[in-house]
Design a protein around this motif. Structure first.
Motif, PDB file in Angstrom:
ATOM      1  N   GLU A 126       0.974  -1.227   0.272  1.00 20.28           N
ATOM      2  CA  GLU A 126       0.094   0.109   0.030  1.00 20.28           C
ATOM      3  C   GLU A 126       0.901   1.377  -0.082  1.00 20.28           C
ATOM      4  O   GLU A 126       0.395   2.328  -0.426  1.00 20.28           O
ATOM      5  N   ALA A 127       2.287   1.117   0.618  1.00 29.57           N
ATOM      6  CA  ALA A 127       2.910   2.230   0.589  1.00 29.57           C
ATOM      7  C   ALA A 127       3.400   2.837  -0.697  1.00 29.57           C
ATOM      8  O   ALA A 127       3.613   4.045  -1.071  1.00 29.57           O
ATOM      9  N   GLY A 128       3.445   1.845  -1.801  1.00 33.55           N
ATOM     10  CA  GLY A 128       3.800   2.343  -3.164  1.00 33.55           C
ATOM     11  C   GLY A 128       2.793   2.539  -4.029  1.00 33.55           C
ATOM     12  O   GLY A 128       2.934   2.934  -5.284  1.00 33.55           O
ATOM     13  N   THR A 129       1.404   2.154  -3.640  1.00 33.44           N
ATOM     14  CA  THR A 129       0.316   2.391  -4.747  1.00 33.44           C
ATOM     15  C   THR A 129       0.311   3.607  -5.326  1.00 33.44           C
ATOM     16  O   THR A 129       0.318   4.826  -4.482  1.00 33.44           O
ATOM     17  N   GLY A 130       0.277   3.498  -6.577  1.00 33.97           N
ATOM     18  CA  GLY A 130       0.285   4.741  -7.355  1.00 33.97           C
ATOM     19  C   GLY A 130       1.452   5.713  -7.630  1.00 33.97           C
ATOM     20  O   GLY A 130       1.465   6.714  -8.295  1.00 33.97           O
ATOM     21  N   LYS A 131       2.619   5.194  -7.075  1.00 35.61           N
ATOM     22  CA  LYS A 131       3.682   6.066  -7.010  1.00 35.61           C
ATOM     23  C   LYS A 131       4.856   5.595  -7.957  1.00 35.61           C
ATOM     24  O   LYS A 131       4.645   4.416  -8.707  1.00 35.61           O
ATOM     25  N   LYS A 132       6.022   6.274  -8.215  1.00 39.56           N
ATOM     26  CA  LYS A 132       6.987   5.779  -9.130  1.00 39.56           C
ATOM     27  C   LYS A 132       7.680   5.081  -8.097  1.00 39.56           C
ATOM     28  O   LYS A 132       8.670   5.798  -7.009  1.00 39.56           O
ATOM     29  N   ALA A 133       8.107   3.847  -8.429  1.00 40.54           N
ATOM     30  CA  ALA A 133       8.766   3.136  -7.550  1.00 40.54           C
ATOM     31  C   ALA A 133       9.939   2.372  -8.004  1.00 40.54           C
ATOM     32  O   ALA A 133      10.221   2.110  -9.246  1.00 40.54           O
ATOM     33  N   PHE A 134      11.012   2.379  -7.251  1.00 38.13           N
ATOM     34  CA  PHE A 134      12.338   1.397  -7.703  1.00 38.13           C
ATOM     35  C   PHE A 134      12.174   0.280  -7.187  1.00 38.13           C
ATOM     36  O   PHE A 134      11.839   0.021  -5.903  1.00 38.13           O
ATOM     37  N   LEU A 135      12.168  -1.049  -7.759  1.00 31.25           N
ATOM     38  CA  LEU A 135      12.415  -2.321  -7.248  1.00 31.25           C
ATOM     39  C   LEU A 135      13.834  -2.717  -7.490  1.00 31.25           C
ATOM     40  O   LEU A 135      14.196  -2.724  -8.603  1.00 31.25           O
TER      41      LEU A 135
END
Length: 260
Positions: free
Chosen positions: A106-115
């Motif tokens: 939920e912390a990354g929902t809809g965000k620009k994320a690095f995996l």
């Protein structure tokens, strides 16, 4: 928090996908149904001289079929992992899981994320890539030979770094981020301590929320033995010192919670 149980499971399939790297699908009864990205399982050998189970990250979860996939490295001759590599379809294996805390989706929902994954920290990022609803930039680091890279490609924009320059950026994951001018609102990472240390520093400099999955040697896998502690900012309620148990309190931590 995990709802762990011990099961006698069955190997569905196993194959070698790179040098000393094996991929195994396991048929469970309940463990797969309860698992989330970032958790791990402990596998027991049939060798009476090896009493402690081997912790291995969960790579994929198929809740419909109640199956788990693990991708692991064989660490030497006559080790637990070497014994696991000999298993074939239909063989039984005892496992305990799911263990630890996973990545907060939920912390990354809809965000620009690095995996970001490095070495044997690559496999646990695959299920996260599948489940995370975000603009995913997937950065995978290898010494040389790649594994799973083609599977990540369908879930986001993939960037590869190799130490010998055989593919992608020559160098490490931070070099790939710099070379491609990548930016993110949130970071999820798993890999060796030097990599996580650099990512933690980068996140603090850029003021980015960062979750890291720590790789530590574990014994019990359930938080009882304190063999896998890492230094924490806050006093641990269990041991009353500045430690956290990677197996129980982690393996996923907010980067600001721990010292690397």
């Amino acid at each position: 928090m995990s709802c762990k149980r011990k099961e006698t499971t069955v190997v569905v399939s196993q194959e070698c996908i790179a040098q000393n790297i094996y991929s195994m699908w396991i048929q469970t009864q309940e463990i797969a149904s309860a698992a989330v990205p970032g958790q791990f399982i402990s596998l027991y050998t049939k060798d009476g001289s090896k009493l402690l189970p081997r912790p291995i990250s969960i790579c994929e979860i198929d809740k419909k079929k109640k199956q788990l996939r693990i991708v692991y490295r064989v660490t030497g001759a006559d080790t637990g992992t070497e014994q696991f590599s000999r298993l074939t379809s239909g063989d039984g294996i005892d496992i305990l899981g799911p263990l630890g805390n996973g990545f907060p989706l939920e912390a990354g929902t809809g965000k620009k994320a690095f995996l970001i994954g490095g070495g044997i920290g690559v496999p646990p990022m695959l299920e996260l890539a599948k489940q995370l609803d975000a603009d995913k930039q997937i950065i995978m680091g290898y010494r040389s030979e790649q594994f799973l890279a083609d599977e990540f490609d369908q879930y986001g924009t993939l960037y590869v770094a190799t130490e010998d320059g055989c593919a992608g950026t020559k160098g490490n994951v931070m070099d790939a981020i710099e070379e491609n001018h990548l930016e993110a609102d949130i970071i999820y990472a798993c890999g060796p301590a030097p990599m996580l240390r650099a990512i933690k520093r980068f996140a603090e400099e850029k003021n980015i929320v960062c979750y890291i999955s720590m790789e530590e040697r574990m014994a019990c896998g359930i938080g009882a033995c304190l063999a896998c502690v890492c230094r924490s900012k806050e006093v641990d309620s269990h041991s009353n010192v500045h430690n956290k148990r990677v197996c129980k309190d982690g393996p996923v931590f907010l980067s600001t919670e721990v010292e690397i």
